[in-house]
Design an enzyme around this catalytic site. Structure first.
Site, PDB file in Angstrom:
ATOM      1  N   CYS A 198       0.838  -1.203   0.000  1.00  0.00           N
ATOM      2  CA  CYS A 198       0.000   0.000   0.000  1.00  0.00           C
ATOM      3  C   CYS A 198       0.868   1.246   0.000  1.00  0.00           C
ATOM      4  CB  CYS A 198      -0.854   0.065   1.262  1.00  0.00           C
ATOM      5  SG  CYS A 198      -1.792  -1.408   1.555  1.00  0.00           S
ATOM      6  N   CYS A 199       0.489   2.209  -0.831  1.00  0.00           N
ATOM      7  CA  CYS A 199       1.085   3.532  -0.707  1.00  0.00           C
ATOM      8  C   CYS A 199      -0.014   4.554  -0.921  1.00  0.00           C
ATOM      9  CB  CYS A 199       2.254   3.738  -1.655  1.00  0.00           C
ATOM     10  SG  CYS A 199       1.813   3.852  -3.373  1.00  0.00           S
ATOM     11  N   ASN A 200       0.381   5.798  -1.138  1.00  0.00           N
ATOM     12  CA  ASN A 200      -0.602   6.873  -1.247  1.00  0.00           C
ATOM     13  C   ASN A 200      -1.684   6.555  -2.270  1.00  0.00           C
ATOM     14  OD1 ASN A 200      -1.719   9.381  -0.736  1.00  0.00           O
ATOM     15  ND2 ASN A 200      -0.584  10.302  -2.418  1.00  0.00           N
ATOM     16  N   THR A 221       4.145   1.910  -5.398  1.00  0.00           N
ATOM     17  CA  THR A 221       4.273   0.519  -4.975  1.00  0.00           C
ATOM     18  C   THR A 221       4.035  -0.413  -6.154  1.00  0.00           C
ATOM     19  OG1 THR A 221       2.060   0.778  -4.115  1.00  0.00           O
ATOM     20  CG2 THR A 221       3.792   0.540  -2.508  1.00  0.00           C
ATOM     21  N   VAL A 229      -3.703   3.343   0.314  1.00  0.00           N
ATOM     22  CA  VAL A 229      -3.938   3.119   1.737  1.00  0.00           C
ATOM     23  C   VAL A 229      -5.436   3.176   2.054  1.00  0.00           C
ATOM     24  CG1 VAL A 229      -3.660   4.185   3.996  1.00  0.00           C
ATOM     25  CG2 VAL A 229      -1.691   3.844   2.552  1.00  0.00           C
TER      26      VAL A 229
END
Lengths: 104, 429
Positions: A7-9, A14, A39
């Site tokens: 997970c990233c922004n 990712t 996320v």
């Protein structure tokens, strides 16, 4: 089969790492499922994952994800591995997190 | 000194992970599909090409854009309603309560505290309507506050098990339908009291009062040199510390800047293109100019490295990061080079976006670049393309200028870092 979720922004950066991890998994003959999401989608999309990895730039979301996904191993990726897109090392770290869980 | 800095960043981390900020960010993200799709229709109605409107009118008649206008009136103009649902939903979901029930409740509460009448021509008042004056950009801050408060109340009731419990044997769905009743009643009762008090003592709805007393001053401050510089500085400084600056800063500021853009659009639609009251600082300036190629405008670093880097590490990372950089994704450079906590690259990483902001804001202030309205592009839209869609050829020119400045400014710092890498590599072999 293990399922790893990153997970990233927005699930974009990712996404780059996921590609490298899949290549690493294939090269080592490990069968596992690897995906990326943002996320804010993690509560839904990572529900059935065995391990959740977090981009280091959003590591302040760790607390929220642990609350949303109780009992699941959630950790931030090491910044250097994340930046250099070292798929093999991140894959290894993820798999060792699931081992810890099986033993518990 | 180092301790103080670390404590400062820790503070930002706690702030960014607080329940309210998380719900605000998660909830506002849900407006993205509406604004991006709305942008597409709005863009087709107003392509940045001279003579386009007149040409379409000749071709299809004066009503050629009514359908297109209807879409933007039903996406941008209900932004505050989407925010109310989104934040209420996100807050409750993050707390383990029933998200959608809370989202709907939050929308009801927002509508209760907003006006149900609108002024019409000739001084009359139309009643029994939901006025779009308050459901769009003007209602944004009120919707955020309502969403957060309803979320808190709903989650509190959930935690304290304040709900009607059905006897065992009643199907779960039926039980869930009843469980929202007590929090729902409390929220609606409170909203009613707030509406009554605001109308009697304030002479206007809560939404209108918040717009006048809180949102307008906030919007005015946001769109100044000082406000813009502070936003730009914070975004870079946080990412230098390895925290997602745009997510944290824009998570809080995006609603205000979006309200700026929507207010600009309303002024431009009113035919007051050169009118006063336009606010220059909109989300597009941050997304497509100040963090072009990613936070810190590292695309210039990559370009200068591709041109002149010697060390293996610098060449490897710039090769790896260039394509994502075109799409404004730069985590590989930030963490891979790394820029995080790197004193050499701190200077350009802070300075280049600041200069880009000064160029863009200045170009808009002197009238070279049009002030942006509601049209937005996805933040992954490549350089030049995003500039052209937003501001015509002038937008593209400004982006190219920023690209050139970034490359030139990063060059000496890249060389210094490159020499260090080369020396380390020499030692290793």
């Amino acid at each position: 089969m293990k399922k790893i979720m990153l997970c990233c922004n927005a699930g974009m950066s990712t996404g780059l790492l996921v590609k490298k991890m899949r290549e690493a998994a294939e090269a080592q003959g490990i069968s596992c499922q690897i995906g990326a999401c943002s996320v804010s989608e993690a509560g839904e999309k990572a529900k059935d994952a065995d391990v959740i990895l977090l981009g280091p730039q959003v590591r302040y979301e760790l607390k929220k994800l642990k609350a949303l996904l109780p009992g699941k191993p959630v950790e931030a990726v090491a910044p250097a591995d994340y930046g250099m897109l070292r798929g093999d090392r991140v894959l290894q770290a993820a798999l060792s997190m699931t081992e810890g869980q099986d033993g518990a | 000194m180092k301790k103080i800095i670390e404590r400062g960043f820790d503070g930002f981390m706690r702030f960014a992970s607080s329940k309210s900020v998380t719900a605000l960010k998660d909830g506002f993200v849900l407006t993205m599909p509406a604004t991006l799709i709305g942008s597409l229709f709005l863009l087709i109605a107003n392509l940045p090409i001279p003579g386009y409107g007149a040409f379409m009118t000749r071709l299809f008649g004066p009503d050629w854009s009514v359908g297109l206008d209807q879409v933007s009136a039903c996406t941008f103009d209900i932004l505050a309603m989407i925010i109310a649902v989104g934040i209420g939903y996100a807050y409750a979901r993050n707390e383990g309560a029933d998200g959608i029930s809370c989202g709907i409740l939050s929308l009801i509460s927002f509508l209760i505290v907003s006006a149900s009448s609108a002024p019409a021509e000739g001084g009359t008042v139309v009643t029994g309507v939901i006025p779009k004056t308050w459901t769009g950009g003007n209602g944004v801050i009120a919707a955020i506050l309502v969403g957060l408060l309803v979320g808190k109340l709903f989650s509190f009731c959930h935690r304290k098990r304040l709900r009607i419990r059905m006897p065992a044997g009643v199907p779960e769905g039926v039980g869930n339908a009843f469980s929202a009743l007590i929090p729902g009643f409390i929220v609606i009762l409170l909203s009613m009291a707030v509406y009554q008090l605001c109308m009697v003592f304030g002479g206007a709805s809560l939404t209108e009062l918040i717009f006048r007393l809180v949102q307008t001053p906030l919007q005015n401050v946001s769109s100044t040199w000082a406000g813009g510089i502070l936003i730009v500085l914070l975004i870079s400084a946080l990412f230098w510390a390895g925290l997602h600056g745009p997510n944290i800063v824009m998570g809080v500021m995006a609603p205000v800047l979006t309200a700026n853009a929507l207010a600009n659009q309303a002024l431009m639609d009113g035919g007051q293109a050169a009118a006063e009251g336009l606010r220059i600082l909109t989300p597009q300036i941050i997304d497509c100019f100040v963090k072009l190629g990613g936070t810190g405008i590292t695309i210039g670093l990559l370009l200068s490295a591709l041109l002149a880097a010697r060390s293996g590490q610098m060449r490897e990372i710039s090769r790896l990061s260039f394509i994502p950089g075109i799409f404004n994704i730069n985590e590989p450079v930030i963490f891979g080079l790394p820029i995080v906590y790197n004193p050499i690259l701190l200077i350009p990483f802070i300075l280049v976006p600041l200069i880009a902001f000064v160029i863009t804001y200045g170009a808009a202030a002197v009238g070279f670049l049009p002030v942006f309205g509601s049209v937005q592009v996805p933040w992954t839209t490549p350089v030049v393309v995003s500039g052209f869609i937003l501001g015509g050829w002038r937008g593209a020119v400004i982006q190219l200028l920023i690209l050139a400045v970034s490359t030139a400014l990063y060059y000496p710092f890249m060389k210094r870092q490159d020499r260090i890498f080369a020396e380390q590599e020499g030692e290793n072999t």
